[in-house]
Motif scaffolding. Structure first.
Motif, mmCIF file in Angstrom:
data_model
loop_
_atom_site.group_PDB
_atom_site.id
_atom_site.type_symbol
_atom_site.label_atom_id
_atom_site.label_comp_id
_atom_site.label_asym_id
_atom_site.label_seq_id
_atom_site.Cartn_x
_atom_site.Cartn_y
_atom_site.Cartn_z
ATOM 1 N N SER A 1 16.560 -1.695 -29.533
ATOM 2 C CA SER A 1 15.959 -0.844 -28.503
ATOM 3 C C SER A 1 15.267 -1.658 -27.423
ATOM 4 C CB SER A 1 14.969 0.138 -29.137
ATOM 5 O OG SER A 1 13.947 -0.553 -29.829
ATOM 6 N N ASN B 1 15.882 4.861 -23.895
ATOM 7 C CA ASN B 1 16.146 5.161 -25.306
ATOM 8 C C ASN B 1 15.893 6.642 -25.578
ATOM 9 O OD1 ASN B 1 16.668 2.510 -26.932
ATOM 10 N ND2 ASN B 1 15.028 2.000 -25.490
ATOM 11 N N GLY C 1 16.798 5.401 -33.148
ATOM 12 C CA GLY C 1 17.746 4.435 -33.703
ATOM 13 C C GLY C 1 17.437 4.061 -35.125
ATOM 14 N N SER D 1 15.675 -0.356 -37.891
ATOM 15 C CA SER D 1 16.699 -0.106 -36.870
ATOM 16 C C SER D 1 17.682 -1.264 -36.864
ATOM 17 C CB SER D 1 16.043 0.033 -35.492
ATOM 18 O OG SER D 1 15.130 1.105 -35.467
ATOM 19 N N SER E 1 19.298 8.782 -36.122
ATOM 20 C CA SER E 1 20.033 8.994 -34.876
ATOM 21 C C SER E 1 21.035 10.143 -35.009
ATOM 22 C CB SER E 1 20.772 7.716 -34.468
ATOM 23 O OG SER E 1 21.835 7.429 -35.356
ATOM 24 N N GLY F 1 12.251 7.163 -27.020
ATOM 25 C CA GLY F 1 11.902 5.876 -27.596
ATOM 26 C C GLY F 1 11.365 4.925 -26.544
ATOM 27 N N TYR G 1 23.107 1.151 -28.888
ATOM 28 C CA TYR G 1 22.165 1.244 -27.771
ATOM 29 C C TYR G 1 22.862 1.206 -26.404
ATOM 30 C CZ TYR G 1 18.438 0.694 -31.178
ATOM 31 O OH TYR G 1 17.588 0.885 -32.237
#
Length: 330
Positions: free
Chosen positions: A38, A105, A109, A183, A202, A210, A271
């Motif tokens: 992230s 984000n 995640g 994550s 997710s 995020g 991502y």
């Protein structure tokens, strides 16, 4: 010196004096709280020298846990950080003036990784689960999913502050905790160590805000040019992250300290490909989700409007200028 030579020299002098000066380099400390994917945009922006391109001499500072980052921001040690909205809300409820300027984000995640003997959610009762620190995304999302399952955090399940994501993985390996929120790429490392994924957050079908660009409203007022330069570099870094896979994989490997190509590829795909949009506007729906969940424990949060936590004026200015569109038309 004849007249022609004098005229030529005068013309050159006028040309250079009229040329726009290159922006003076500004030293800037930027904090980030974890070593997972992230953080990819801010890492790539730094490694691609895009901050320098926009006149910023950025020093990246790792401080495990967004709650610790907030403390440094409020002490004016770090003016800008890459943190998620739960930390912003908690700080502002206590009187801070944090604000999110961009937030790519839009989906969680995190995965809940557990020991092999934990087969279902009911097996979690009486167990110890690790988060980085209280008030972080990990903490918020774990509490959210436990409440959805009808399991009371802190009563039926112990939540343990581990400090950082690497420490959660170490706690799992040592047997100090029974599960933890990780994550990619660290959840993939946990899988290879024999742990299993109990839930992929997710995939639970919610919008969630995020990590993104966070500063204080006072810093925005006092340093508008720095904010503008930072965001231009950031959206350019997002473009590089989304369009230069090989470079981005190298950057992810450097900061996450993960060398396995398959782990890095999965992290990148989640991502850069699946989650992050070209224009990094925060998700108001995702911010509302966090406010509602925190509001169940702290009614004061219900009085906060999602748009009071963001300042999109600079991002909209950059977007409306055609800067973002032009990046993807190259």
């Amino acid at each position: 010196m004849n007249r022609k030579t004098q005229a030529a020299l005068l013309a050159l002098a006028l040309f250079f004096s009229a040329s726009p000066a290159r922006p003076q380099s500004v030293k800037l400390k930027v904090g980030y709280p974890t070593t997972v994917g992230s953080m990819g945009v801010v890492w790539v922006t730094k490694e691609a020298a895009l901050f320098e391109k926009h006149g910023l001499n950025v020093e990246m500072i790792y401080i495990a846990g967004s709650s610790k980052i907030v403390q440094a921001m409020l002490a004016k040690e770090i003016p800008i950080a890459e943190i998620a909205i739960p930390a912003v809300i908690q700080a502002n409820m206590a009187g801070a003036d944090l604000v999110m300027l961009a937030g790519p984000n839009h989906k969680p995640g995190q995965k809940l990784m557990v020991k092999p003997e934990i087969k279902s959610r009911t097996d979690l009762r009486g167990k110890k689960l690790g988060v980085t620190r209280f008030g972080t995304s990990d903490d918020f999302l774990l509490r959210y999913i436990l409440n959805q399952w009808g399991i009371q955090p802190d009563r039926e399940v112990a939540l343990v502050q581990m400090g950082g994501s690497q420490e959660i993985l170490a706690g799992l390996s040592s047997g100090g905790i029974d599960g933890g929120v990780l994550s990619s790429p660290l959840n993939l490392r946990a899988l290879k160590l024999g742990f299993q994924m109990l839930v992929d957050l997710s995939a639970i079908g919610v919008d969630y805000q995020g990590a993104g660009v966070v500063t204080t409203r006072s810093y925005v007022r006092e340093h508008p040019d720095v904010v503008r330069r930072y965001l231009k570099a950031y959206v350019e870094g997002l473009h590089r992250f989304k369009t230069d896979r090989d470079f981005s994989l190298k950057v992810l490997a450097k900061y996450s300290r993960i060398g396995e190509r398959d782990m890095l590829e999965e992290t990148y795909n989640h991502y850069a490909v699946k989650v992050m949009p070209r224009a990094p506007y925060p998700t108001m729906k995702g911010i509302r989700l966090v406010l509602d969940e925190i509001g169940a424990r702290s009614p004061k949060a219900r009085e906060i409007a999602p748009d009071s936590l963001v300042d999109l004026s600079y991002l909209k200015e950059i977007d409306s200028s055609g800067f973002i569109k032009a990046l993807y038309e190259r």
